[in-house]
Motif scaffolding. Structure first.
Motif, PDB file in Angstrom:
ATOM      1  N   ARG A  86       3.750   5.844   6.846  1.00  0.00           N
ATOM      2  CA  ARG A  86       2.773   5.049   7.586  1.00  0.00           C
ATOM      3  C   ARG A  86       2.052   4.082   6.660  1.00  0.00           C
ATOM      4  O   ARG A  86       1.845   4.361   5.477  1.00  0.00           O
ATOM      5  N   ASP A  87       1.645   2.962   7.244  1.00  0.00           N
ATOM      6  CA  ASP A  87       0.926   1.969   6.446  1.00  0.00           C
ATOM      7  C   ASP A  87      -0.397   2.520   5.920  1.00  0.00           C
ATOM      8  O   ASP A  87      -0.843   2.148   4.830  1.00  0.00           O
ATOM      9  N   ASP A  88      -1.027   3.422   6.679  1.00  0.00           N
ATOM     10  CA  ASP A  88      -2.292   4.014   6.233  1.00  0.00           C
ATOM     11  C   ASP A  88      -2.143   4.639   4.850  1.00  0.00           C
ATOM     12  O   ASP A  88      -2.935   4.378   3.931  1.00  0.00           O
ATOM     13  N   ASP A  89      -1.121   5.487   4.728  1.00  0.00           N
ATOM     14  CA  ASP A  89      -0.949   6.254   3.496  1.00  0.00           C
ATOM     15  C   ASP A  89      -0.609   5.348   2.314  1.00  0.00           C
ATOM     16  O   ASP A  89      -1.200   5.466   1.235  1.00  0.00           O
ATOM     17  N   LEU A  90       0.337   4.442   2.529  1.00  0.00           N
ATOM     18  CA  LEU A  90       0.746   3.573   1.424  1.00  0.00           C
ATOM     19  C   LEU A  90      -0.367   2.588   1.067  1.00  0.00           C
ATOM     20  O   LEU A  90      -0.618   2.320  -0.120  1.00  0.00           O
ATOM     21  N   GLY A  91      -1.037   2.067   2.077  1.00  0.00           N
ATOM     22  CA  GLY A  91      -2.122   1.125   1.806  1.00  0.00           C
ATOM     23  C   GLY A  91      -3.244   1.762   1.014  1.00  0.00           C
ATOM     24  O   GLY A  91      -3.776   1.169   0.062  1.00  0.00           O
ATOM     25  N   ARG A  92      -3.597   2.989   1.378  1.00  0.00           N
ATOM     26  CA  ARG A  92      -4.660   3.674   0.638  1.00  0.00           C
ATOM     27  C   ARG A  92      -4.211   4.040  -0.771  1.00  0.00           C
ATOM     28  O   ARG A  92      -5.014   4.077  -1.703  1.00  0.00           O
ATOM     29  N   GLU A  93      -2.929   4.310  -0.914  1.00  0.00           N
ATOM     30  CA  GLU A  93      -2.397   4.576  -2.254  1.00  0.00           C
ATOM     31  C   GLU A  93      -2.536   3.337  -3.137  1.00  0.00           C
ATOM     32  O   GLU A  93      -2.947   3.432  -4.304  1.00  0.00           O
ATOM     33  N   VAL A  94      -2.206   2.183  -2.578  1.00  0.00           N
ATOM     34  CA  VAL A  94      -2.354   0.933  -3.335  1.00  0.00           C
ATOM     35  C   VAL A  94      -3.818   0.723  -3.715  1.00  0.00           C
ATOM     36  O   VAL A  94      -4.148   0.384  -4.859  1.00  0.00           O
ATOM     37  N   ALA A  95      -4.711   0.946  -2.752  1.00  0.00           N
ATOM     38  CA  ALA A  95      -6.139   0.748  -3.011  1.00  0.00           C
ATOM     39  C   ALA A  95      -6.657   1.694  -4.088  1.00  0.00           C
ATOM     40  O   ALA A  95      -7.544   1.339  -4.875  1.00  0.00           O
ATOM     41  N   ALA A  96      -6.081   2.906  -4.130  1.00  0.00           N
ATOM     42  CA  ALA A  96      -6.565   3.912  -5.078  1.00  0.00           C
ATOM     43  C   ALA A  96      -5.952   3.769  -6.466  1.00  0.00           C
ATOM     44  O   ALA A  96      -6.588   4.122  -7.473  1.00  0.00           O
ATOM     45  N   THR A  97      -4.733   3.252  -6.545  1.00  0.00           N
ATOM     46  CA  THR A  97      -4.025   3.247  -7.831  1.00  0.00           C
ATOM     47  C   THR A  97      -3.981   1.886  -8.512  1.00  0.00           C
ATOM     48  O   THR A  97      -3.800   1.813  -9.729  1.00  0.00           O
ATOM     49  N   ARG A  98      -4.131   0.817  -7.758  1.00  0.00           N
ATOM     50  CA  ARG A  98      -4.084  -0.510  -8.367  1.00  0.00           C
ATOM     51  C   ARG A  98      -5.488  -0.956  -8.773  1.00  0.00           C
ATOM     52  O   ARG A  98      -6.465  -0.670  -8.081  1.00  0.00           O
ATOM     53  N   ASP A  99      -5.582  -1.656  -9.871  1.00  0.00           N
ATOM     54  CA  ASP A  99      -6.854  -2.209 -10.319  1.00  0.00           C
ATOM     55  C   ASP A  99      -7.262  -3.317  -9.347  1.00  0.00           C
ATOM     56  O   ASP A  99      -6.521  -4.288  -9.151  1.00  0.00           O
ATOM     57  N   LEU A 100      -8.409  -3.171  -8.718  1.00  0.00           N
ATOM     58  CA  LEU A 100      -8.857  -4.143  -7.726  1.00  0.00           C
ATOM     59  C   LEU A 100      -9.670  -5.281  -8.343  1.00  0.00           C
ATOM     60  O   LEU A 100     -10.236  -6.104  -7.621  1.00  0.00           O
TER      61      LEU A 100
END
Length: 349
Positions: free
Chosen positions: A306-320
């Motif tokens: 799901r986009d929820d899971d992958l999107g939150r993973e990106v938000a949590a692991t990538r430097d914003l």
């Protein structure tokens, strides 16, 4: 003698009144003292129009309740019936003893709700050539229940910016009981939508923003183009209606949007401002707005999950905090290799 409208505040709701040219015409005709804009997509349309208006984050009823002098509401419903229903809802939310002058462009009607300022209503009707009609609102709904009226079967139904299903009747009835919300009638449920809504806490149905249909039917107008730059990546997770709270920050260089509808809304709003979007979707969009993306934008669709899971993973692991937006996008795509496919790519080259 100056017309009454020259001392009145015009409160504008929704993008359609801008897209159809109503606001420009009414400003020229009525010369209101001030024009206040309510609603997220109305703000987008207002900025595209370049008209001299003041955008707010408030709902029409909040704005009208806060005004002490003469004021009137301008709206263009998707149908004359839905426009009238909207006016009735707003009139029912105003303080005791307050009426509402409501200019409904879809039916060319000036409504005087609940014994409003009849002199102002009559003057507007005469100046516009609209029909003058007196009306009475039915008041607030009973506790724990909310009716969303004026729906067209087959269109998306929203609560607080999240699509919870598809209308199957002209009226959708929701009930709040025992710590949850359930559909009573008129709704084909989108379970994931209810899940997303309740994840943010149980909303008060009486005060919730509820609507049906597209949030804007016109495509976005192209605006300025930004060069890739350093800054903060704003994260918008299934609540695109909060976007302006983020992109007003000059430090934002781009937006990470999570969810199909959120990505569509973010892309639409950000396209005129020239702000690129990195969207994470899974293909369950509801077509609530015409798409559009600023240069530099990329949308990826998850190949499983799901986009929820992958999107939150990106938000949590990538430097914003991005050194440059284009570099952030490239690095993010490399980190997702094999898990997504690119469905929109507005990068140069």
């Amino acid at each position: 003698m100056n017309p009454l409208t020259a001392d009145a505040v015009m409160v504008v709701h929704g993008p359609e009144v801008f897209d159809a040219g109503d606001v420009e015409w009414l400003i020229r005709l009525l010369s209101p003292r001030e024009v206040l804009v309510a609603g997220v997509m109305a703000r987008t349309a207002a900025r595209e129009s370049g008209l001299p208006v003041t955008c707010t984050d408030e709902r029409p009823s909040v704005l009208l309740n806060a005004l002490s002098g003469r004021a009137f509401l301008v709206n263009r419903g998707k149908t004359p019936d839905s426009g009238r229903i909207f006016g009735e809802i707003i009139a029912g939310r105003l303080g005791s003893g307050r009426g509402l002058v409501h200019v409904e462009s879809s039916s060319r009607t000036v409504y005087s709700w609940n014994r409003a300022d009849d002199a102002l209503a009559q003057e507007i009707a005469e100046m516009t050539g609209f029909t003058l009609a007196s009306a009475t609102s039915t008041g607030t709904p009973r506790d724990g229940t909310r009716e969303i009226r004026g729906c067209i079967p087959g269109e998306a139904v929203f609560v607080n910016g999240i699509v919870i299903g598809t209308a199957t009747d002209e009226t959708v009835v929701l009930s709040s009981r025992n710590g949850t919300i359930r559909p009573v009638s008129g709704l084909e449920v989108k379970p994931h939508g209810f899940e997303k809504l309740l994840r943010r806490g149980l909303p008060d149905l009486r005060a919730a923003w509820c609507k049906s249909g597209m949030i804007r039917s016109a495509p976005p107008r192209p605006g300025k183009v930004r060069v890739s730059r350093a800054g903060r990546v704003a994260v918008i997770d299934h609540c695109g209606h909060t976007l302006y709270q983020e992109i007003e920050d000059e430090e934002v260089c781009g937006v990470l949007a999570i969810g199909d509808d959120t990505t569509a809304v973010c892309g639409h709003i950000c396209s005129h401002a020239g702000i690129p979007v990195f969207g994470v979707v899974d293909g369950d969009g509801d077509g609530i707005v015409e798409p559009g993306f600023a240069p530099g934008s990329v949308v990826v669709e998850v190949t499983y999950g799901r986009d929820d899971d992958l999107g939150r993973e990106v938000a949590a692991t990538r430097d914003l905090e991005a050194s440059y937006w284009d570099e952030w996008v490239e690095e993010t795509l490399r980190s997702l290799e094999g898990r997504v496919r690119v469905v929109v790519d507005r990068r140069e080259g």
